[in-house]
Design a protein around this motif. Sequence first.
Motif, PDB file in Angstrom:
ATOM      1  N   TRP A 276       0.829  -1.203   0.000  1.00 31.82           N
ATOM      2  CA  TRP A 276       0.000   0.000   0.000  1.00 31.82           C
ATOM      3  C   TRP A 276       0.865   1.256   0.000  1.00 31.82           C
ATOM      4  N   HIS A 284       1.971   9.464  -5.720  1.00 29.91           N
ATOM      5  CA  HIS A 284       2.531  10.804  -5.525  1.00 29.91           C
ATOM      6  C   HIS A 284       3.599  11.120  -6.548  1.00 29.91           C
ATOM      7  N   ILE A 287       1.590  12.096  -9.630  1.00 31.17           N
ATOM      8  CA  ILE A 287       0.917  13.388  -9.550  1.00 31.17           C
ATOM      9  C   ILE A 287       1.925  14.515  -9.667  1.00 31.17           C
TER      10      ILE A 287
ATOM     11  N   THR B  32       7.957  13.133   0.774  1.00 28.59           N
ATOM     12  CA  THR B  32       6.884  12.149   0.984  1.00 28.59           C
ATOM     13  C   THR B  32       7.216  10.832   0.303  1.00 28.59           C
ATOM     14  N   ASN B  96       5.389  15.406   7.797  1.00 26.36           N
ATOM     15  CA  ASN B  96       5.289  15.621   6.373  1.00 26.36           C
ATOM     16  C   ASN B  96       3.820  15.631   5.936  1.00 26.36           C
ATOM     17  N   MET B  97       3.062  14.727   6.537  1.00 27.08           N
ATOM     18  CA  MET B  97       1.657  14.608   6.170  1.00 27.08           C
ATOM     19  C   MET B  97       0.879  15.853   6.601  1.00 27.08           C
ATOM     20  N   LYS B 108      -5.845  23.674  -2.329  1.00 29.39           N
ATOM     21  CA  LYS B 108      -6.310  23.528  -3.713  1.00 29.39           C
ATOM     22  C   LYS B 108      -7.829  23.449  -3.814  1.00 29.39           C
ATOM     23  N   HIS B 180      -6.566  12.931   2.647  1.00 23.77           N
ATOM     24  CA  HIS B 180      -5.617  13.485   3.616  1.00 23.77           C
ATOM     25  C   HIS B 180      -6.285  13.884   4.924  1.00 23.77           C
ATOM     26  N   LEU B 183      -6.256  10.682   6.632  1.00 16.31           N
ATOM     27  CA  LEU B 183      -4.932  10.313   7.153  1.00 16.31           C
ATOM     28  C   LEU B 183      -4.616  11.087   8.431  1.00 16.31           C
ATOM     29  N   LYS B 430      -6.316  12.147 -15.454  1.00 13.82           N
ATOM     30  CA  LYS B 430      -6.080  10.705 -15.389  1.00 13.82           C
ATOM     31  C   LYS B 430      -6.791  10.067 -16.568  1.00 13.82           C
TER      32      LYS B 430
HETATM   33  C1  HEM Z   1       3.094  11.768   4.155  1.00 15.33           C
HETATM   34  C2  HEM Z   1       2.920  12.873   3.586  1.00 15.33           C
HETATM   35  C3  HEM Z   1       2.048  13.126   2.387  1.00 15.33           C
HETATM   36  C4  HEM Z   1       2.073  14.278   1.667  1.00 15.33           C
HETATM   37  C5  HEM Z   1       2.943  15.485   1.931  1.00 15.33           C
HETATM   38  C6  HEM Z   1       1.138  14.155   0.595  1.00 15.33           C
HETATM   39  C7  HEM Z   1       0.902  15.108  -0.365  1.00 15.33           C
HETATM   40  C8  HEM Z   1      -0.007  15.008  -1.380  1.00 15.33           C
HETATM   41  C9  HEM Z   1      -0.230  15.978  -2.399  1.00 15.33           C
HETATM   42  C10 HEM Z   1       0.505  17.289  -2.520  1.00 15.33           C
HETATM   43  C11 HEM Z   1      -1.203  15.519  -3.220  1.00 15.33           C
HETATM   44  C12 HEM Z   1      -1.755  16.190  -4.462  1.00 15.33           C
HETATM   45  C13 HEM Z   1      -2.944  16.985  -4.134  1.00 15.33           C
HETATM   46  C14 HEM Z   1      -3.561  17.579  -5.358  1.00 15.33           C
HETATM   47  O1  HEM Z   1      -3.052  17.393  -6.457  1.00 15.33           O
HETATM   48  O2  HEM Z   1      -4.565  18.265  -5.174  1.00 15.33           O
HETATM   49  C15 HEM Z   1      -1.611  14.258  -2.722  1.00 15.33           C
HETATM   50  C16 HEM Z   1      -2.603  13.492  -3.268  1.00 15.33           C
HETATM   51  C17 HEM Z   1      -2.998  12.266  -2.770  1.00 15.33           C
HETATM   52  N1  HEM Z   1      -2.460  11.612  -1.686  1.00 15.33           N
HETATM   53 FE1  HEM Z   1      -0.978  12.280  -0.496  1.00 15.33          FE
HETATM   54  N2  HEM Z   1       0.552  12.909   0.673  1.00 15.33           N
HETATM   55  C18 HEM Z   1       1.076  12.260   1.750  1.00 15.33           C
HETATM   56  C19 HEM Z   1       0.755  10.983   2.166  1.00 15.33           C
HETATM   57  C20 HEM Z   1      -0.205  10.190   1.611  1.00 15.33           C
HETATM   58  C21 HEM Z   1      -0.470   8.844   1.988  1.00 15.33           C
HETATM   59  C22 HEM Z   1       0.232   8.036   3.070  1.00 15.33           C
HETATM   60  C23 HEM Z   1      -1.483   8.427   1.210  1.00 15.33           C
HETATM   61  C24 HEM Z   1      -2.086   7.068   1.284  1.00 15.33           C
HETATM   62  C25 HEM Z   1      -3.169   6.749   0.753  1.00 15.33           C
HETATM   63  C26 HEM Z   1      -1.856   9.500   0.340  1.00 15.33           C
HETATM   64  C27 HEM Z   1      -2.867   9.455  -0.606  1.00 15.33           C
HETATM   65  C28 HEM Z   1      -3.107  10.405  -1.551  1.00 15.33           C
HETATM   66  C29 HEM Z   1      -4.106  10.288  -2.577  1.00 15.33           C
HETATM   67  C30 HEM Z   1      -5.055   9.112  -2.787  1.00 15.33           C
HETATM   68  C31 HEM Z   1      -4.047  11.448  -3.333  1.00 15.33           C
HETATM   69  C32 HEM Z   1      -4.913  11.776  -4.535  1.00 15.33           C
HETATM   70  C33 HEM Z   1      -4.278  11.215  -5.711  1.00 15.33           C
HETATM   71  C34 HEM Z   1      -5.067  11.465  -6.934  1.00 15.33           C
HETATM   72  O3  HEM Z   1      -5.790  12.463  -7.028  1.00 15.33           O
HETATM   73  O4  HEM Z   1      -4.929  10.626  -7.812  1.00 15.33           O
HETATM   74  N3  HEM Z   1      -1.052  10.569   0.606  1.00 15.33           N
HETATM   75  N4  HEM Z   1      -0.858  13.950  -1.597  1.00 15.33           N
END
Ligand code: HEM
Lengths: 329, 479
Positions: A276, A284, A287, B32, B96-97, B108, B180, B183, B430
Amino acid sequence: MSDFQLALTNTAGVSSVMSFWVFVASNGFKKYHDKMMTAASIVMGIGFVALTLAIIARGVEAQRFPLANLYESLLWFAWATMGGYLALATAYGIRQLGWLAAMLAATMFLYGSWLPANQQTISPLVPALVSYWRQIHVPPLIVSYAMFFLSGLSSLLELFHSRRKVSLGLSVGTIVLAFTAIGLGTFTSVDTKWLQLLFVGGSLLGTIGAYYTLKIKSGEPNQKQAELYDDVSYRAIAIGFPLLTIGIITGGLWANHAWGTYWSWDPKESMALVTWLSYAAYIHLRIHHEASAEKLSVVSVAGLLLTLLTYLGFNSLGFGGLHSYGKFK
Amino acid sequence: MTTSDSHSKQSLGFRPVFRNGPLAIFASVKLTIFLLALCATTILVGAWCPQEATVGQEKVIEQFGEEMAVNLHNWGITDIFHTPFFLILIAFLSMNMVVGSLDKVFPKLRLLKLPLQFFGPDQIAKMPFNTTFTVGASPAETLEKLQIKLQQRGFKTVVHGNQLAAEYGKIGRYAPTITHIGLLSLLLGVTITSWTGFSGFKPVRLGDDLSFKDSEHSKQWIGKLPTWKVHVDATRREDYESGEAKQWYSDLSVIDDKGKVLDKQQISVNTPLEYKGVDVYQSSWGLDQLIVSFNGHDKTLDLRQMGKVYAAFLPLDSETVLIMSLRNQTAPLRLFAKRPEWDAPKMISEIPQGKAVNLGAVEIKYVRPVPVTGLQYKSDPGLPITYIAFGFIMLGVLLAAIPFRHVWVSVSKDGAESGSAVSIGGRSKKAKVGFERLITKIVESMKHELPPPVVTTAIDPESEPSINPTASRSNESNV
Ligand code: HEM
């Protein structure tokens, strides 16, 4: 196992092998290429329907949800692989993924049929597994594994069309090696330590090698096809990831319901989390536009290897835990 | 992310929150990816090596031998989830999260409120995916038909003059935020539990009490332990016909410190006792002791599990051992004797519960077995938040599978007759190829259903639409 159920399962197994050969052969006959591809997909569709019925028949016979041991889970995996391919092929008009998907399904059938009979028969459940949670928890996981496999296979085609032949060769070699380790671990008594080393060491070297040989291009890439398979690969992950998430979380809910803790660092549980986290990293990476399609392909192949380790590796390579389907040597 | 991209985002109101200052480094998505990968690797090692905390040290020694086990122990690998390294890693990931979510994800949402913009042919030509075609129908008719086609495929459309803007799957844009939020809530739930919850496991014999005195909790603990106890009134095992265990049951009473019964519940695997925020689970079961009487004197013997049976060993003299074996709670007790010169123990007798046999001068009576029920208990005050978090995460990742798509159309009069030149373009964050196939299909059906253009123009209507495959990822913006 009733004859009816056996016949259906065999039909599905034979269909996967047949459709594999028709897919492969179609590449040799330019003139009939499209017709043969369609025929192969139809054969696969027949196999899919037969397998669906076989699984239902098994459930009716056993008077329980037909997903309780390794053999049954392999049937589900083959089912999801075939269904996943058919869905992707319909959405994207792709066919070349077909022979890879057929080969994967056939491998799983073969693996399942070679398992000792005590793994194939319909056996009663240990107390921990008697729960309706099982049918909520396990199917999404198996389907997600199948989707991740399809993604990895699609990535191989992406590497092929972007003419990263060395990288492709290394990726394929690594996957074959990993499957070999699983096969040896299941059917022979080779020391599991060596097999663990073979699997993990091989996978590490193989994927690192595949990553660093991406620089080597042989010929002009077929950009359109490469993009297509890159997209398919991402799509498969986009479907697999939520399923994995649901599988892990419902597993946690079940464990909490049954044992009072939703997480206990059981090896299989940990492995699912590893998978996972890795796919979360992949998402990430994608993206954030930091990696090319080829690099993402190698990451997706690495994901396939991790999925294989999570799904079959833990039993056959001698990792323990509550989730093991049991020893069968 | 290209510079132009981030420019456009900022002009649209997107502002990273932690651009400077000590926290800025924690806003990085590169970090991340690195932390997620490192975390995955660490957990992989933890999955490979048996963990002392769950299976005990013996298991590690059994698997790796004494010497290697000691090394693994010293390196922290046998208890990897409690090493400072892992805890710091989790702390970094959490940091970070939190920072990343506040900085890059939640802001956003504002972008979603912006109205759809409209574009002319020149701008459409620069889009990641675009094409042009001409038909022999008026601009108004053409636009209306296109609008209907897009709507049929789930697009929301807005028309402005002879321009059209359409979007699909906007709800998918909530995916990162929802995931998030989930999370972060998970983090909160787990922290609350770690600071105020407790848990433990205790095998309790029939008739004994379970108290929470010896429970485990974290170092930062600020919680309180209950004073009430749980009494085991009855406990039994139910078998399949083949003799394998099917279910374990225990009848439990909750009693206060004065012995007053507050509640009574039956538990089994998958159905715990729930009382005042504490759950008690049936997690294992066995026969622990055997009570037999010798000439009327009760004696309690410890039972050991040997495969499918439980057995007690009683040395009679220096050579002879009396073995008493029990298959289950209701089966008769079997007596065996073992002497060195015999290959296998010899069965002497079988005694149903409550009955006795005479062996020489000794009367042996099988009084009863003493079952033990393995009770796992826990108090998890953060659980409601954790469960809500689970819900958010599942919903979020599901939404993330929905592609977010934009289509822009600009129609202009083409030639003297009633003809139209259409520019159509767009992007999909996508499932790009699926998107391109969809638009190509729409264009084809437009050309098929509307009359061909009357006047020949620079664009040959017979030719394939001039698909511009410049759709590189870096061109996509997150609008
Ligand atoms: C640990 C620090 C993390 C940071 C700094 C982070 C940061 C980000 C950022 C910047 C985005 C893009 C947001 C956007 O484009 O609007 C994103 C999207 C996302 N993140 Fe994280 N993330 C973290 C952890 C996680 C974890 C552990 C998961 C586990 C599921 C996760 C799941 C997702 C998902 C599902 C998306 C959306 C992806 C999509 O639109 O296809 N993130 N995250």
